[in-house]
Scaffold this motif. Structure first.
Motif, PDB file in Angstrom:
ATOM      1  N   GLY A  85       0.813  -1.206   0.000  1.00  0.00           N
ATOM      2  CA  GLY A  85       0.000   0.000   0.000  1.00  0.00           C
ATOM      3  C   GLY A  85       0.844   1.252   0.000  1.00  0.00           C
TER       4      GLY A  85
ATOM      5  N   THR B 254      -8.430   6.783   4.478  1.00  0.00           N
ATOM      6  CA  THR B 254      -7.526   5.639   4.353  1.00  0.00           C
ATOM      7  C   THR B 254      -6.166   6.101   3.849  1.00  0.00           C
ATOM      8  N   THR B 255      -6.198   6.860   2.784  1.00  0.00           N
ATOM      9  CA  THR B 255      -4.946   7.384   2.244  1.00  0.00           C
ATOM     10  C   THR B 255      -4.259   8.291   3.261  1.00  0.00           C
TER      11      THR B 255
ATOM     12  N   LEU C  17      -2.601   6.248   6.008  1.00  0.00           N
ATOM     13  CA  LEU C  17      -1.428   5.555   5.482  1.00  0.00           C
ATOM     14  C   LEU C  17      -0.256   6.519   5.340  1.00  0.00           C
TER      15      LEU C  17
ATOM     16  N   ILE D  41     -10.602   4.084  -3.042  1.00  0.00           N
ATOM     17  CA  ILE D  41      -9.923   4.149  -1.763  1.00  0.00           C
ATOM     18  C   ILE D  41     -10.415   5.379  -1.013  1.00  0.00           C
TER      19      ILE D  41
ATOM     20  N   SER E  39       2.337   1.976  -3.416  1.00  0.00           N
ATOM     21  CA  SER E  39       1.458   2.584  -4.420  1.00  0.00           C
ATOM     22  C   SER E  39       1.389   4.092  -4.223  1.00  0.00           C
TER      23      SER E  39
END
Lengths: 138, 138
Positions: free
Chosen positions: B7, B52-53, B56, B48, B10
């Motif tokens: 993850g 969430t992003t 992260l 997404i 990316s």
DNA sequence: AAATATATACGAAGCGCTTCGTATTTGCAA
DNA sequence: TTGCAAATACGAAGCGCTTCGTATATATTT
């Protein structure tokens, strides 16, 4: 086509190297520091528990990564897929995630590190020339 | 030296391709299906979520994988390590776990798949010859 | 036969990665 | 200024991988 995890892979390596084995034998080999030429694996800092290996191999049997013969009390396990095929699968994933699918980028990066011997370079070159010939005649 | 997870990788790809970006911009690019030449990544089946992003990328900042400029309300992130360096690190791990540390085995397997174009083969061959020359003069 | 060793089965905890809901803050517009 | 939009912060759940404790069955030894 299911890819093994890291732990599963270490078990598969043992099975590939030493044929059909029981859980006990696999566990022993994982803990014993026998670095077979190809398989260069560091011995674990902390011994792996027997039931740990057992459970993992049971899971692998469920996933179809290994076959097991339960005819005797100590079940005997064999790798379901060959080493080459498995490596190909893992390579595919890796190339995808890390090099955006470009095998060539991977190869260039791998060779760029500069620890390949002359003999290894020659072997790779030979393969390339063979591939080029196939290309030409395709 | 910390390696990014899938993850995280990316996100790094986006940062590498599009310079310093905010979380919003990264998230948009992850969801928008813009396949940049090098970066060939499949658009996710399910969008997404923004948080969430965000989460992260916050984790990545903690790990030191990205730097962030918090001077404006929308923080601006940049990749801490370059693409090459990161790929080298991941490659090292992968070669170790899957090919017992043999880069040559990896290369042979990668080329064996047979989807390299003539131009790519030529490029690799050129690199090999360059390495051979360096060897000779070392 | 009783005790001991060794096997499998199984449940569950621990950990890291990912995802998301929600609270809170900050800027902008009506 | 009041309200809305958008940002960060944070906690926690879900999932897969790994590890281990424990229960149970099966040999083996004394």
């Amino acid at each position: 086509m299911l890819s093994p995890t890291d732990g599963e892979l270490s078990i598969l390596r043992v099975l590939w190297d030493a044929g059909p084995l029981t859980v006990r034998e696999v566990n022993d080999r994982l803990n014993r520091r026998l670095r077979n030429k190809q398989t260069a694996e560091a011995p674990p800092d902390k011994p792996i528990g027997y039931t740990t290996t057992l459970k993992l191999m049971q899971v692998m049997a469920d996933k179809g990564l290994v076959h097991r013969d339960t005819s005797s009390r100590s079940h005997v396990y064999t790798a379901a897929a060959g080493r080459e095929r498995t490596q190909q699968g893992l390579l595919r994933r890796f190339v995808q995630s890390t090099f955006g699918g470009s095998r060539t980028q991977l190869v260039l990066r791998a060779l760029g590190e500069g620890d390949a011997s002359a003999a290894e370079l020659a072997e790779i070159k030979r393969l390339i020339e063979k591939l080029e010939n196939e290309d030409r005649h395709a």
